[in-house]
Structures are given as structure tokens and as C-alpha cells.
Scaffold this motif. Structure first.
Motif, short mmCIF file in Angstrom:
data_model
loop_
_atom_site.label_atom_id
_atom_site.label_comp_id
_atom_site.label_asym_id
_atom_site.label_seq_id
_atom_site.Cartn_x
_atom_site.Cartn_y
_atom_site.Cartn_z
N GLU A 130 0.83 -1.21 0.00
CA GLU A 130 0.00 0.00 0.00
C GLU A 130 0.86 1.26 0.00
N ARG A 131 2.02 1.20 0.67
CA ARG A 131 2.94 2.34 0.61
C ARG A 131 3.47 2.54 -0.81
N MET A 132 3.77 1.43 -1.49
CA MET A 132 4.20 1.51 -2.89
C MET A 132 3.12 2.19 -3.74
N LEU A 133 1.89 1.75 -3.55
CA LEU A 133 0.78 2.30 -4.33
C LEU A 133 0.60 3.79 -4.06
N ALA A 134 0.70 4.17 -2.80
CA ALA A 134 0.54 5.59 -2.45
C ALA A 134 1.64 6.44 -3.07
N ASP A 135 2.82 5.85 -3.25
CA ASP A 135 3.96 6.59 -3.81
C ASP A 135 4.05 6.48 -5.33
N SER A 136 3.17 5.69 -5.94
CA SER A 136 3.31 5.37 -7.36
C SER A 136 2.90 6.49 -8.30
N GLY A 137 2.03 7.39 -7.81
CA GLY A 137 1.48 8.41 -8.68
C GLY A 137 0.27 7.95 -9.46
N ILE A 138 -0.10 6.68 -9.31
CA ILE A 138 -1.27 6.11 -9.98
C ILE A 138 -2.45 6.14 -9.00
N SER A 139 -3.64 6.38 -9.51
CA SER A 139 -4.84 6.23 -8.68
C SER A 139 -4.90 4.78 -8.21
N TRP A 140 -5.29 4.59 -6.94
CA TRP A 140 -5.26 3.22 -6.43
C TRP A 140 -6.39 2.98 -5.44
N THR A 141 -6.75 1.72 -5.37
CA THR A 141 -7.75 1.24 -4.43
C THR A 141 -7.19 -0.03 -3.79
N SER A 142 -7.22 -0.09 -2.48
CA SER A 142 -6.78 -1.29 -1.77
C SER A 142 -8.00 -1.96 -1.17
N LEU A 143 -8.32 -3.13 -1.68
CA LEU A 143 -9.49 -3.87 -1.22
C LEU A 143 -9.08 -4.67 0.02
N ARG A 144 -9.33 -4.10 1.19
CA ARG A 144 -8.94 -4.74 2.45
C ARG A 144 -10.00 -5.75 2.85
N ASN A 145 -9.83 -6.95 2.33
CA ASN A 145 -10.81 -8.01 2.56
C ASN A 145 -10.70 -8.58 3.97
N GLY A 146 -11.84 -8.96 4.52
CA GLY A 146 -11.84 -9.69 5.77
C GLY A 146 -11.21 -11.06 5.59
N PHE A 147 -10.84 -11.69 6.70
CA PHE A 147 -10.21 -13.01 6.63
C PHE A 147 -11.18 -14.00 6.00
N TYR A 148 -10.74 -14.71 4.97
CA TYR A 148 -11.64 -15.57 4.21
C TYR A 148 -12.21 -16.69 5.07
N SER A 149 -13.52 -16.77 5.10
CA SER A 149 -14.18 -17.69 6.03
C SER A 149 -13.99 -19.15 5.66
N HIS A 150 -13.69 -19.46 4.40
CA HIS A 150 -13.51 -20.87 4.05
C HIS A 150 -12.28 -21.45 4.73
N SER A 151 -11.34 -20.57 5.15
CA SER A 151 -10.15 -21.07 5.83
C SER A 151 -10.41 -21.37 7.31
N LEU A 152 -11.58 -20.98 7.80
CA LEU A 152 -11.89 -21.23 9.21
C LEU A 152 -11.87 -22.72 9.53
N GLY A 153 -12.45 -23.52 8.64
CA GLY A 153 -12.46 -24.96 8.86
C GLY A 153 -11.06 -25.53 8.96
N TRP A 154 -10.15 -25.01 8.14
CA TRP A 154 -8.77 -25.47 8.20
C TRP A 154 -8.11 -25.02 9.51
N MET A 155 -8.44 -23.80 9.94
CA MET A 155 -7.80 -23.26 11.14
C MET A 155 -8.22 -24.03 12.40
N ILE A 156 -9.45 -24.52 12.44
CA ILE A 156 -9.91 -25.18 13.66
C ILE A 156 -9.93 -26.71 13.54
N GLY A 157 -9.50 -27.22 12.39
CA GLY A 157 -9.28 -28.65 12.26
C GLY A 157 -10.56 -29.49 12.23
N PRO A 158 -10.44 -30.78 12.51
CA PRO A 158 -11.58 -31.72 12.38
C PRO A 158 -12.52 -31.65 13.58
#
Length: 292
Positions: free
Chosen positions: A124-152
Motif C-alpha cells: 500500500e505504501r508503494m501504491l501511495a507513492d506510485s502516482g497512480i490512482s489506487w484502491t486497496s481492497l482490504r478483505n476480511g479473513f476468508y471464512s472458508h479457511s476457518l475450517g482449516w484453522m480449527i481442524g476436524p
């Protein structure tokens, strides 16, 4: 023209599918390391170009003519994501891209224990310094990984973690649709400024892992218990179970970031864009388990 990297992956591939519901295929270009893997888009009339972040010489031509560039973040925990992102941003500057939209993450900070969050902050610092218009899509933690995080947990009725904290678990499918909505809105009005800089896209709630256990119990009708282990003990258990140490420590950083509040914020924008409530943790845990 809208150029999309990472379209052979689940997130940006779904974004392209949503864009095709809104825009002609002739306005889209997908970039892939192996163009044969993007054949399904070519069959739909989308131009496919070769481009590889690890081979910067391929990128200016891949990005040429882009009014918008959807730049996927590197997901290799063992790779140098910042250098790869630098190559892509430099190529975008060289190609004269109008706007970069970058798939970032909630909790982005140079101080977070979660390694990708530090990489996102640097990008994001690179983007801010790039001189190009930019959008950073700050996504929430992907919920499909929850099952992997908490196991069987369905089989054992328990899951062990090294730290606890709130996380705004968010559906990857919802994030992909929202990205397409934002891109289409900017395409219709390139001067639109409401999506300049960081844009947070999260679910409407951020349950702790203790609350996830309660939700799982209610969803399945059996008691599910959350256990908190000492971090070193947890890492040792992960290694004993066959996980590489660098992967275990990578995951440890996520739990520690949750404990420190990096993923606790929620924002109504995602629901507003979708016109409905985003997928919930209850819905995620109630769904049949999928392979990760």
C-alpha cells in the motif's frame, strides 16, 4: 480496458465471472503465468495475456492499455511478496495504467504479527507513492479457511489454538462479487473518488474463536469446545502432526494478530454493495466441509 491478474485462482476468477455479467468480454483481459490455464475465459471472448510477477519483463505488455488493473496479492507464505508486488507496480507505472486495485487484507499494518499484513502495508505504501490512482481492497479473513484453522472439530468436538481474538470471517465469494461491483462502478465513472485508497470489505460480525465454538455447537447440536494452548506447545504439536515449522509459525502469526485486535473491525460497505447480508460464520460452519 480492465486487466485482471490471478484470474485462474478462486478469488479473481470469480471476480471475472461477475464482471462478465456486467461488462462485455471485449473490455476484459486476464493475465496468467500459463495462458492455457485461462482457456475458459478465452472461450468466453476474454483476451488472455502472459504475465508473471516473477518475470518482470513480461508485465508491461500484459498490463498495456489498462484503465484499471486488478492486482492479486502473492499468497506464497515462503515467497518474497513485497518484491513481487514491487515488480507489478513498477510495470503498471511503465504501462501507464489508470488505476490499480489491489487485493489487500483487513488488519494491514507494518506492526502486525501476521506476515501478509506487513506485506500488504508495504504494498500500500508503494501504491501511495506510485502516482497512480489506487484502491486497496482490504478483505476480511476468508471464512472458508476457518475450517482449516480449527481442524476436524466435527469429529473431535474440540479445537486447539495458540491465542484467541475476534475475526471478521468473510466469504471469498462475497469479496469477489464486491470487487466486480466496485470495478464496474469505476468503469462507469472513472472520476469516482469514493473508492480511492483503502476500502474495507468485511462481514458484519467478528466473533472470537470461543464464540465460533458456541456457534458450531448451536449449528451442529453437539458441544464444541475451544482450547487455548501455549504458543510454543501449539507450534510443537503442529510440527508433530506433520506441518512444516514455517507454516506453523506463519499460522501462529494469524492467531496472535487476532488476539491483538487486528481483525476485529467490521464495516457495512460489503453488505451495502451486495444489497444483502454477507455470509455468516454460522452459514459457513453449517455447510458441508470442503477440501482446502
Amino acid at each position: 480496458m480492465i486487466v485482471i491478474t490471478g484470474a485462474t485462482g478462486a478469488l479473481n476468477g470469480a471476480t471475472v465471472d461477475h464482471l462478465l455479467d456486467r461488462l462485455p468480454a471485449s473490455e476484459l483481459v486476464v493475465v496468467a503465468r500459463d495462458v492455457s490455464t485461462a482457456q475458459r475465459f478465452a472461450d468466453l471472448g476474454v483476451a488472455v495475456r502472459h504475465g508473471d510477477f516473477a518475470d518482470p519483463s513480461t508485465l508491461p505488455a500484459a498490463f498495456d492499455g489498462a484503465d484499471q488493473l486488478l492486482l492479486v496479492s502473492s499468497s506464497d507464505p515462503a515467497g518474497d511478496a513485497t518484491s513481487l508486488h514491487r515488480a507489478a507496480v513498477d510495470a503498471a507505472i511503465s504501462a501507464g495504467v489508470g488505476r490499480i486495485l489491489y487485493t489487500s487484507h483487513q488488519g494491514t499494518s507494518p506492526d502486525t504479527p501476521f506476515g501478509p499484513g506487513r506485506d500488504h502495508a508495504a504494498t500500500e505504501r508503494m501504491l501511495a507513492d506510485s502516482g497512480i490512482s489506487w484502491t486497496s481492497l482490504r478483505n476480511g479473513f476468508y471464512s472458508h479457511s476457518l475450517g482449516w484453522m480449527i481442524g476436524p472439530w466435527r469429529e473431535t468436538g474440540t479445537f486447539a489454538i495458540p491465542a484467541d481474538g475476534p475475526v471478521s470471517w468473510t466469504s471469498r465469494a462475497d469479496e469477489a462479487e464486491a470487487a466486480a461491483i466496485i470495478i464496474a462502478a469505476i468503469n462507469a465513472d472513472p472520476a469516482l473518488s469514493s473508492y480511492d485508497g483503502p476500502v474495507t470489505l468485511t462481514a458484519s460480525a467478528a466473533p472470537t474463536f470461543a464464540e465460533v465454538a458456541e456457534i458450531a455447537s448451536e449449528a451442529t447440536g453437539r458441544t464444541v469446545t475451544r482450547v487455548v494452548m501455549e504458543p510454543d506447545e501449539w507450534v510443537a504439536a503442529q510440527i508433530a502432526a506433520g506441518r512444516p515449522e514455517f507454516v506453523a509459525r506463519f499460522s501462529l502469526g494469524m492467531y496472535q494478530a487476532a488476539d491483538q485486535g487486528y481483525f476485529e473491525g467490521t464495516d457495512p460497505l460489503l453488505a451495502t454493495l451486495l444489497g444483502r447480508e454477507p455470509l455468516t460464520v454460522r452459514a459457513e460452519l453449517s455447510a458441508p466441509p470442503i477440501a482446502h
